[in-house]
Design a protein around this motif. Structure first.
Motif, PDB file in Angstrom:
ATOM      1  N   ALA A   1       0.840  -1.195   0.000  1.00  0.00           N
ATOM      2  CA  ALA A   1       0.000   0.000   0.000  1.00  0.00           C
ATOM      3  C   ALA A   1       0.875   1.244   0.000  1.00  0.00           C
ATOM      4  N   LEU A   2       1.970   1.181   0.743  1.00  0.00           N
ATOM      5  CA  LEU A   2       2.883   2.316   0.789  1.00  0.00           C
ATOM      6  C   LEU A   2       3.484   2.577  -0.585  1.00  0.00           C
TER       7      LEU A   2
ATOM      8  N   VAL B   1      12.796  -2.090  11.857  1.00  0.00           N
ATOM      9  CA  VAL B   1      13.083  -1.304  10.650  1.00  0.00           C
ATOM     10  C   VAL B   1      12.855   0.168  10.895  1.00  0.00           C
ATOM     11  N   LEU B   2      11.762   0.476  11.587  1.00  0.00           N
ATOM     12  CA  LEU B   2      11.464   1.878  11.848  1.00  0.00           C
ATOM     13  C   LEU B   2      12.563   2.517  12.691  1.00  0.00           C
TER      14      LEU B   2
ATOM     15  N   VAL C   1      11.518   5.773   2.713  1.00  0.00           N
ATOM     16  CA  VAL C   1      11.109   6.521   3.904  1.00  0.00           C
ATOM     17  C   VAL C   1      11.810   7.870   3.949  1.00  0.00           C
ATOM     18  N   ILE C   2      13.110   7.862   3.717  1.00  0.00           N
ATOM     19  CA  ILE C   2      13.848   9.120   3.837  1.00  0.00           C
ATOM     20  C   ILE C   2      13.422  10.113   2.768  1.00  0.00           C
TER      21      ILE C   2
ATOM     22  N   LEU D   1      10.900   9.903   0.393  1.00  0.00           N
ATOM     23  CA  LEU D   1       9.523  10.056  -0.034  1.00  0.00           C
ATOM     24  C   LEU D   1       8.571  10.206   1.141  1.00  0.00           C
ATOM     25  N   VAL D   2       8.650   9.275   2.074  1.00  0.00           N
ATOM     26  CA  VAL D   2       7.652   9.282   3.138  1.00  0.00           C
ATOM     27  C   VAL D   2       7.786  10.524   4.002  1.00  0.00           C
ATOM     28  N   ILE D   3       9.006  10.862   4.351  1.00  0.00           N
ATOM     29  CA  ILE D   3       9.167  12.045   5.208  1.00  0.00           C
ATOM     30  C   ILE D   3       8.705  13.315   4.500  1.00  0.00           C
ATOM     31  N   PRO D   4       9.124  13.551   3.245  1.00  0.00           N
ATOM     32  CA  PRO D   4       8.561  14.733   2.578  1.00  0.00           C
ATOM     33  C   PRO D   4       7.044  14.694   2.478  1.00  0.00           C
ATOM     34  N   ILE D   5       6.472  13.489   2.283  1.00  0.00           N
ATOM     35  CA  ILE D   5       5.012  13.427   2.198  1.00  0.00           C
ATOM     36  C   ILE D   5       4.388  13.814   3.526  1.00  0.00           C
TER      37      ILE D   5
END
Lengths: 299, 429, 354
Positions: free
Chosen positions: A130-131, B8-9, C45-46, C48-52
């Motif tokens: 989903a991500l 992981v987080l 995460v670094i 894409l996710v954080i900017p989102i």
């Protein structure tokens, strides 16, 4: 259940002869060629336009031959690119460096993660998929400034690392490889497992070669996507014109024309960017041979 | 299973935290700035300041702007090179292809250039955001020499933020031969304009080509004594009888085809329409001169002031200044560069080669002597209105433009335009 | 093993055998799964996710896009209310952009997907000569950057440009015509203004009649441009997917007497499901974010008929100093895209195990 007297090669129709069949084939080819022409005509026209003079373009936009009345074939379009800001060799070098590294990284990360999402059972898998979808659903423009801030914190603004690394992590590649791995029949993994292969061995020796068409597609698409990437490079090398890639550098030149639109120069700039990718594509598409999948299954 | 996700987080955060500790450096470097009391021993005017000058030896400065033409890029780079020679600094002009995107990112991201172009339209946004440094006392030579209307364009809430680099105004550009042939004199009032446009409209040529957008139509508002907003943009004043009359005047001209929208005659903008001979007159700014000389060298033209309306003359001033960011790495160096580029010598050096006008009264005559035919543009500075509002006003001018185009298409009336624009304006203010 | 054309017997049968073999690998899979995805995940995460997350956070604030993000003031749901609920120019502009983009999605996604699939199937035929040439020709438009190809198209679509010259009938002012296609079509029947109940009722500040305008001629030009460029990419993906179908499956079907058409509908298409899902999802995600062509080509005109939410984001963020509002638009757009993707999944019933 009559057996057809055909070869066992897939997707081939029996080669009928006879006038009706020939006519059908000719018609088929004609249709293909017609559409192929529609698809490449704009480029042919652009290639020709790059060598026409401006008044000629105004008068005869469609003609494929330069009008001798307006000066015939001329290189003034190309010369228009030779401004004080132009740095074609440097930009091309930057483009090559960035593209090569990004594509290599994308293939690696994409196939690893794609395979895991397609075949392995592990908790959080659904969430990660989903991500993957979700991060593609946000327009890049809205992430420009936050991403700049992240890169600044990491100290990678105006560096090659800053241009390469963020592009290497790309949800599209993972999504693509996942779908391709999913299409492969499970029995192949079963067979490998029965033979005592570890997951890693199964992955590298069985699944990866089978997914070759997918990998090739990913290579081509990543090359094209990275080569043409604009917004990220614009931001990543924000204070350093020397680090620009070809599209970004050329945009600087075409933006300088203001109200006047010298079409021959603009089109010449666009064409310069295309040529390397066209070459890459033509080279790689030859590998789309179905035999790859066939031999693996029999093995 | 939850554990794995957690691991992981945690890893991810650890990575980021580690990176944050080490990173975060700005990319501009400033060589040690030493302050000396002795002024530099060169002859350019910029160096004979009497205040204690910091030596700019080796200081790297980035000047950001957009390109209008390669010739302008070269000229500005040359001017900056002269500055470098005079002061020993290492300033560089870096034209940006997508100026708004890169500038905003650099400012918001905390990594601004040392000097950058500020269009008067954007002044309010930047000033409100606190990203512009006001002009410090004494760094700009002879500030009273600058045209008042231009200084005012870069003054927000009483603070002056930057000196203009040049300016352009709108004027009436016309074909003298066509006017002669039709037997009309250059129009100086609305009535004369109507008559002239009518006389000049033929089957193959329209009387006047003008873009259908606020930066053009508004001059008629000014000439009628009306305006979109009041002086400090706190109120929408478009629903006045004068505004209605002015807009109706313009709408009527398009309706009887004496005025024409450029796209309706297959032109990209009014300048192109004029150049192609599809209109005998146009209302445009200085930039049309260079354009015509390049693309339509055989097209004759002359320039006159815009016709006066019921309330007199009115036009727009389009101007750009050199701004210094509020958190500049080396403000003294930045202002030194700004001053060099905008003082009398700098202004003339920059504008002489082009068709934009210097922002200083003292050199206006000098400039005119090499551009005598463009006098009408210069006199416009006396009654020009600034082009700029408040942050967020793009929505309002967007509605105005949309409705104006609808009027020309025949889908709306002036009442609609005023109604919609006023409503939008009230939303925004 | 007796097989029947039309089902997936091999898969079903093998599932029964899966027990013992699967168990052997099971104990390592959770860790391996995470290990395989970890590098990609960390990067995502670094970068894409954080900017989102930052963009979402900004949507609840009044940020001007110029000063540092942390200096902005929180305003709760004000941005969302302005876009969705409050009558005003922002709501209307947003409604216009949604309408434009909706027609665009409906027009582009089916056409480009079907066209790409048909071409891929044709080009996969073994007996076809000149495959390399055709593949390159059909892929060629996709090679260029969207900005460069938009410039080329603006040049071609000019009123005195190549397209009009090639058309036998009257010239169309492609990029300047703001009339909606549906309105034009109805106009042929003499319906000029809508019936009262459509013109008098509004949704989100836009008359219902205007919601039904259809894409404008200018928007249609952009649609053609995009279909022309993306079909090649999708064709490539379909080609790879077709190549992925093992020869053995097809051979077995031929042995069982299935003819071409039967093979196509009972074997090829079902096996291509993951790829089809991929291509359509890609199409939905891409079309709802169309930006480059508008930015380089029409700048939202004529009369806002090529306004799209993505362009509105750029405009509010970088020109109009309302970056918080832009963030809210992005979040709403995200919800729309995820919704369409979900529907797509339900329809195609992607048989992937996720």
């Amino acid at each position: 259940m009559a057996k057809t007297a055909s070869t066992l090669a897939p997707s081939s129709k029996p080669r009928e002869t006879g006038p009706k069949a020939v006519a059908k084939r000719t018609f088929g080819y004609a249709l293909l060629i017609f559409f192929a022409l529609i698809f490449i005509m704009p480029f042919v026209l652009s290639a020709v336009t790059a060598f026409k003079s401006l008044p000629d373009i105004q008068e005869n936009p469609v003609s494929l031959i330069a009008d001798p009345e307006h000066g015939g074939w001329t290189t003034e379009g190309i010369e228009g690119l030779n401004t004080s800001q132009v740095r074609l060799p440097r930009w091309t070098l930057n483009s090559v460096i960035v593209t090569v590294f990004v594509v290599l990284l994308r293939i690696t990360f994409g196939s690893l993660a794609g395979y895991a999402l397609a075949r392995m059972r592990f908790p959080g898998r659904g969430f990660i998929f989903a991500l993957i979808l979700a991060v593609q659903a946000i327009p890049a423009i809205v992430l420009a400034i936050p991403r700049f801030m992240v890169m600044r914190q990491l100290g990678i603004i105006n560096t090659y690392v800053g241009m390469i690394v963020p592009l290497a992590f790309d949800a599209f590649g993972i999504f693509l490889m996942k779908q391709f791995f999913e299409q492969l029949p499970r029995e192949l993994e079963e067979a490998a497992a029965i033979d005592g292969a570890s997951t890693w061995q199964t992955f590298t020796k069985v699944m990866l070669p089978l997914a070759a068409p997918g990998l090739i597609a990913l290579t081509i698409l990543s090359t094209q996507g990275t080569w043409n990437e604009f917004l990220h490079i614009l931001i990543a090398r924000i204070g350093e014109p020397e680090l620009a890639t070809l599209p970004v550098g050329l945009a600087g030149i075409t933006a300088a024309f203001g109200e006047a639109q010298p079409w021959n120069t603009i089109v010449a700039g666009a064409l310069i960017t295309i040529i390397p990718i066209a070459i890459v594509f033509f080279v790689f598409q030859r590998y789309f041979v179905q035999g790859v999948a066939a031999s693996a299954a029999k093995g | 299973m939850r554990r794995n996700k957690l691991v992981v987080l945690v890893l991810a955060f650890a990575l980021i935290a580690a990176a944050c500790d080490g990173g975060g450096g700005a990319t501009t470097t400033t060589a040690g700035v030493t302050t000396t009391a002795a002024p530099a021993t060169t002859t350019t005017a910029a160096e004979t300041t009497t205040t204690a000058a910091a030596t700019l030896e080796g200081v790297e400065l980035k000047l950001w702007g957009w390109s209008s033409s390669d010739a302008e890029n070269t000229a500005l780079s040359d001017l900056v090179a002269a500055f470098n020679e005079a002061t020993g600094a290492k300033a560089e002009f870096q034209p940006q292809s997508d100026y708004d995107t890169t500038l905003n990112t650099a400012l918001a991201g905390g990594d601004p250039p040392d000097v950058f172009y500020v269009d008067s339209f954007r002044l309010a946004d930047l000033a409100e955001a606190g990203q512009l440094a006001p002009v410090p006392e004494g760094v700009i030579d002879d500030p009273d020499d600058i045209y008042p209307s231009l200084r005012e364009a870069f003054t927000y809430n009483g603070t002056w933020y930057c000196p203009p680099k040049d300016f352009s105004t709108l004027a009436l550009v016309y074909d003298p031969a066509a006017l002669d042939a039709a037997g009309v004199a250059v129009p100086t009032s609305w009535d004369e304009l109507t008559a002239a446009a009518e006389a000049l409209t033929t089957d193959t040529q329209a009387g006047l080509a003008m873009g259908v957008e606020y930066p053009r139509w508004a001059v008629f508002l000014f000439q009628a004594g009306a305006n979109l907003t009041n002086a400090d943009v706190t109120e929408i004043t478009l629903d006045s009888p004068e505004a209605t009359a002015a807009l109706q005047y313009v709408a009527d001209r398009y309706a009887d085809d004496t005025f024409v929208r450029p796209s309706d005659v297959d032109a990209g903008w009014a300048g192109e329409a004029y150049g192609q001979g599809k209109a005998a007159m146009t209302i445009e700014g200085n930039w049309i001169v260079g354009y015509l000389k390049d693309s339509f060298p055989d097209r004759q033209f002359a320039v006159a002031e815009l016709p006066a309306g019921p309330d007199g003359k009115g036009t727009f001033a389009f101007t750009v200044c050199y701004g210094v960011p509020a958190n500049a790495a080396n403000p003294d160096a930045s202002w030194a560069l700004v001053n060099y580029l905008t003082n009398a010598e700098g202004a003339l050096a920059w504008t002489n080669a082009f068709n934009v006008m210097p922002a200083r009264v003292s050199v206006a005559d000098d400039w005119l002597s090499s551009h005598p035919e463009l006098e009408a543009f210069v006199t416009g500075a006396d009654y020009a209105h600034r082009w700029g509002f408040k942050p967020g006003f793009g929505d309002v001018t967007g509605v105005f433009n949309e409705q104006a185009n609808a009027i020309v298409d025949g889908d709306a009336t002036v009442t609609d335009l005023i109604g919609e624009t006023v409503a939008a304006g009230e939303d925004v203010i | 093993m007796a097989t029947q054309v039309g089902t997936k017997p091999r898969r079903l049968q093998l599932r029964r055998h899966r027990g013992p073999q699967r168990a052997r690998l099971d104990w390592r899979e959770p860790y391996l799964g995470w290990l395989f995805t970890a590098p990609a995940l960390i990067g995502l995460v670094i970068f894409l996710v954080i900017p989102i997350i930052a963009a979402v956070w900004v949507s609840f604030r009044d940020w001007n896009g110029l000063s540092p993000i942390f200096e902005s003031e929180p305003v709760g749901l004000a941005n969302y209310r302005e876009l969705l609920l409050e009558e005003g120019v922002r709501q209307r502009d947003f409604a216009i952009s949604l309408r434009n983009n909706l027609y665009y999605v409906i027009g582009v996604v089916p056409v480009q997907s079907i066209l790409a699939f048909v071409i891929a199937v044709i080009l996969n035929q073994k007996f076809l000569k000149g495959k390399g040439f055709f593949r390159t020709a059909y892929y060629f438009p996709s090679i260029t950057s969207s900005i460069a190809v938009t410039l080329i198209f603006v040049f071609l679509f000019q009123t005195n440009g190549a397209i009009n010259q090639a058309l036998p009938f009257q010239d169309i002012d492609w990029l300047d015509n703001a009339r909606g296609l549906i309105h034009n079509f109805l106009g042929v029947f003499g319906v000029e203004d809508g019936p009262a109940f459509l013109t008098e009722n509004e949704f989100m500040g836009l008359e219902l009649w205007d919601w039904l305008a259809g894409p404008s001629v200018a928007m249609t030009a952009i649609m053609m441009l995009v279909i022309w460029t993306t079909t090649g990419t999708l064709m490539l993906i379909f080609l790879a997917g077709l190549q992925n179908i093992p020869v053995s499956v097809e051979e077995a079907a031929i042995v069982d007497g299935a003819n071409g058409v039967q093979r196509f509908f009972r074997i090829t298409i079902p096996l291509m499901r993951p790829t089809i899902f991929f291509v359509v999802t890609l199409g939905l995600i891409g079309t709802w974010q169309v930006f480059d062509q508008i930015y380089a080509g029409t700048a939202g005109g004529p009369r806002k008929t090529t306004f799209t939410p993505a362009y509105l984001i750029y405009f509010q963020s970088f020109t109009n100093s309302k970056a918080g509002l832009a963030g809210a638009i992005a979040v709403i757009l995200f919800a729309i895209i995820m919704f369409f993707t979900w529907i797509n999944r339900k329809i195609i019933r992607d048989t992937g195990d996720v």
